[in-house]
Each structure stands twice: as C-alpha cells, then as structure tokens.
Scaffold this active site. Structure first.
Site, PDB file in Angstrom:
ATOM      1  N   LYS A  52     -25.935-100.267 -59.469  1.00 29.31           N
ATOM      2  CA  LYS A  52     -24.686 -99.694 -59.982  1.00 29.31           C
ATOM      3  C   LYS A  52     -24.980 -98.706 -61.106  1.00 29.31           C
ATOM      4  O   LYS A  52     -24.406 -97.619 -61.165  1.00 29.31           O
ATOM      5  CB  LYS A  52     -23.748-100.814 -60.459  1.00 29.31           C
ATOM      6  N   GLN A  96     -20.582-108.836 -63.515  1.00 25.86           N
ATOM      7  CA  GLN A  96     -21.280-109.168 -62.271  1.00 25.86           C
ATOM      8  C   GLN A  96     -21.074-110.655 -61.948  1.00 25.86           C
ATOM      9  O   GLN A  96     -21.391-111.516 -62.766  1.00 25.86           O
ATOM     10  CB  GLN A  96     -22.776-108.826 -62.405  1.00 25.86           C
ATOM     11  N   ASP A 119     -13.395-103.406 -60.076  1.00 26.28           N
ATOM     12  CA  ASP A 119     -13.719-104.249 -58.918  1.00 26.28           C
ATOM     13  C   ASP A 119     -12.459-104.610 -58.126  1.00 26.28           C
ATOM     14  O   ASP A 119     -12.556-105.094 -56.993  1.00 26.28           O
ATOM     15  CB  ASP A 119     -14.391-105.553 -59.384  1.00 26.28           C
TER      16      ASP A 119
END
Ligand code: NAD
Length: 281
Positions: A52, A96, A119
């Site tokens: 990422k 994460q 997200d």
C-alpha cells in the site's frame, strides 16, 4: 477460449490515471495523505502494508506509517485514530486488519471518521452503499466491478451469484452488483444445493475461502467467473477458490490467481483516497 480478465493490466491503467490526476491536483496545491496503522508484526500484514505504501509513493500520495507493538492497548490505538481524524492534512486512515485479539476490531472500525475510512468498513459507509448514497466502498468488491466494466462485461439484467457473505467481500459485492442492476443471489455455508444455484449464474463471484472448491460442476457454460480467493497450495503456489484449469474451458471469461482480483484491491484503495481528496478540498 475464455477471455482472461487481466487484473494486473487493469489495475496498472487505474494507477496511471490516478497518477495523472494527482499530479494535476498537486499543481493546484492539493496534497493527499494516507495514514497506515499496523499493530504487531504479522508477516502477511507487513507485506500488505508495504504494498500500500509503495502504491502511494508511485501515484504521488504521501503516506504516514505507524508500526505499533503487538501489545498496544486499545485505548492507545483509539487515541491515535482520534488524533488522525482531527488532522486536516490526513485524507485517509487505514488500520491493517486483523488486529491482535485483545483489541475490539469493531471498535476500531467505528472510531475512524467515516470521511477518512478509505477501506469502506465503517457502518456509515456500509449503510450508504445499502441505500445507494455516496460513501467509501470496500476495495475488493469495488475492484471487481471495475474488472467487469473495463472488460466490457455487462452487469445489468444478468443473473449474478455471489458465493460468500462476509462483510468485506460477499455482502458489499452483492450490493454493488445490485446497484449495477444485476439480479443478485447471495449463497453461503448454509445454502442448500449450492451447485443448483451457482449454475444459474451469468456472473459467478467466488469468495468462499476454500482452495479450488469451484469446479466446472458449479458453472454454467459461458458464464463469467470471478475468483476472489487467495491461498497457497501444497506446492506453495498461489491459487484461488476456483479450480482454474477445470473451469476455464467452460466459461466465457475468468480471472486468474494471481493477477486477477488481487491487484485491484490496492488500486481501488488509491482511487478511494484520490476521490475523497478531490471532494473535500
Ligand atoms: P470469509 O471466510 O469471511 O467468508 C467466506 C464465506 O464463504 C462465508 O460467508 C461462508 O458462509 C461462505 N462459505 C463457506 N463455506 C461455504 C460453502 N461450502 N458453500 C457456500 N458458502 C460457503 O472470507 P472472505 O474474507 O470473504 O474472503 C474470501 C476469500 O477471498 C478468501 O480466500 C480470502 O483470502 C480472499 N480475499 C481476497 C482479497 C483480494 O484482495 N483478492 C480480499 C479479501 C479476501
């Protein structure tokens, strides 16, 4: 011969488009910044986080990295999220997952400002998707819609069957296909006679988390098959939920693993970020 849907190529195209957009935004004085938080040092998570950050650097997006020890308390993590929520120079916040067991994952998801939840996991964004309003959408299913559209595959009016009902893939996938006017069926571990249902699909999305489970018996001749699964087989090679060699000869289009859905997830994360930055300033 089935059309092989090339996620590597399509995700590269999206990243090139974003790179250009970000460079124009920079000339206008707009900067974009993603904050990435990792708790603990799970090797798979470290690879995802690294990828990422790499994608951000390539596109011209700044990234802030927070690598917290595995014994970080929930309070400490929530305090960091609150600080980042309040920073005008941070457009997106990503924690994460999974987080260590002593931290409540739902509390973490809810703590992120929905306007920075790139997200698309916050209940407000999930709700917005459900009622057709604007919001961040979970990256993997959003990437699958892009794969279909950019491969010239029509969704409207098609029988779409999703295998799996997880919050991250199955459910948002079904809602996105519905938004694109597909006729959608969601199947799961309690579905009776799964094959009978999946054989109705013009577009079959496999997000079941079981390596090679979907063989040609589950697939209608000429269907489009999208494989979300990622596993390592006994030879340590990457494979999906679909038995590719068995299914490819009977379908009209298929995503390989690797190189299908996988590369799209990060591209869509970048797209979410750029879109949010373009909206707010
Ligand atoms: P999950 O384990 O949370 O969900 C699996 C779903 O499959 C469940 O809803 C369950 O009801 C259903 N299921 C299980 N057994 C079944 C059966 N026999 N018949 C019908 N349905 C059954 O998994 P997930 O997080 O949705 O991920 C699915 C797969 O996709 C995994 O392999 C995961 O690694 C992969 N994944 C890939 C990406 C990517 O970027 N490519 C992103 C997320 C997940």
């Amino acid at each position: 011969m089935a059309q092989i849907i090339d996620g590597k190529k399509i995700s590269s195209q999206i990243k090139e488009e974003l790179k250009e957009k970000v460079s124009v935004m920079k000339q206008e004085g707009k900067t974009i910044c993603l904050a990435v938080i990792q708790v603990g040092d799970d090797p798979a998570s470290s690879v995802y986080v690294g990828n990422k950050k790499k994608a951000c650097a390539y596109i011209g997006i700044e990234s802030l990295s927070y690598e917290l020890p595995a014994d970080t308390t929930q309070e400490k993590l929530l305090a960091l999220i609150a600080e980042l929520n309040g920073r005008d120079d941070v457009n997106g916040i990503l924690v994460q997952l999974p987080v260590p067991a002593h931290i409540d994952e739902n509390a973490v998801i809810r703590a992120i400002d929905p306007g920075k939840d790139v997200d698309g996991f916050h209940p407000q964004n999930v709700g917005a998707l459900c009622i057709g309003q604007r919001g961040f959408v979970s990256c993997t299913p959003a990437g699958i819609i892009q794969l279909l559209k950019r491969s010239g595959i029509e969704i409207a009016g098609k029988e779409c069957v999703v295998i799996g009902r997880s919050n991250i893939v199955g459910k948002p996938m079904a809602l996105l296909l519905l938004r694109e006017n597909g006729t959608v069926t969601v199947t799961h571990s309690k579905t009776k006679d799964l094959r009978e249902v999946t054989r109705r699909a013009d577009i079959l999305i496999a997000a079941v988390g079981k390596p090679g489970m979907i063989t040609r018996e589950y697939v209608k001749e000429g269907a489009v098959v999208i494989d979300v699964g990622i596993h390592r087989n006994e030879n340590n090679k990457l494979c999906g939920d679909v038995d590719y060699d068995d299914v490819a000869p009977v379908c009209s289009a298929i995503t390989p693993v690797p190189g299908g859905v996988g590369p799209m997830t990060i591209a869509m994360l970048m797209l979410n970020l750029v879109e949010s930055a373009a909206l707010v300033r």
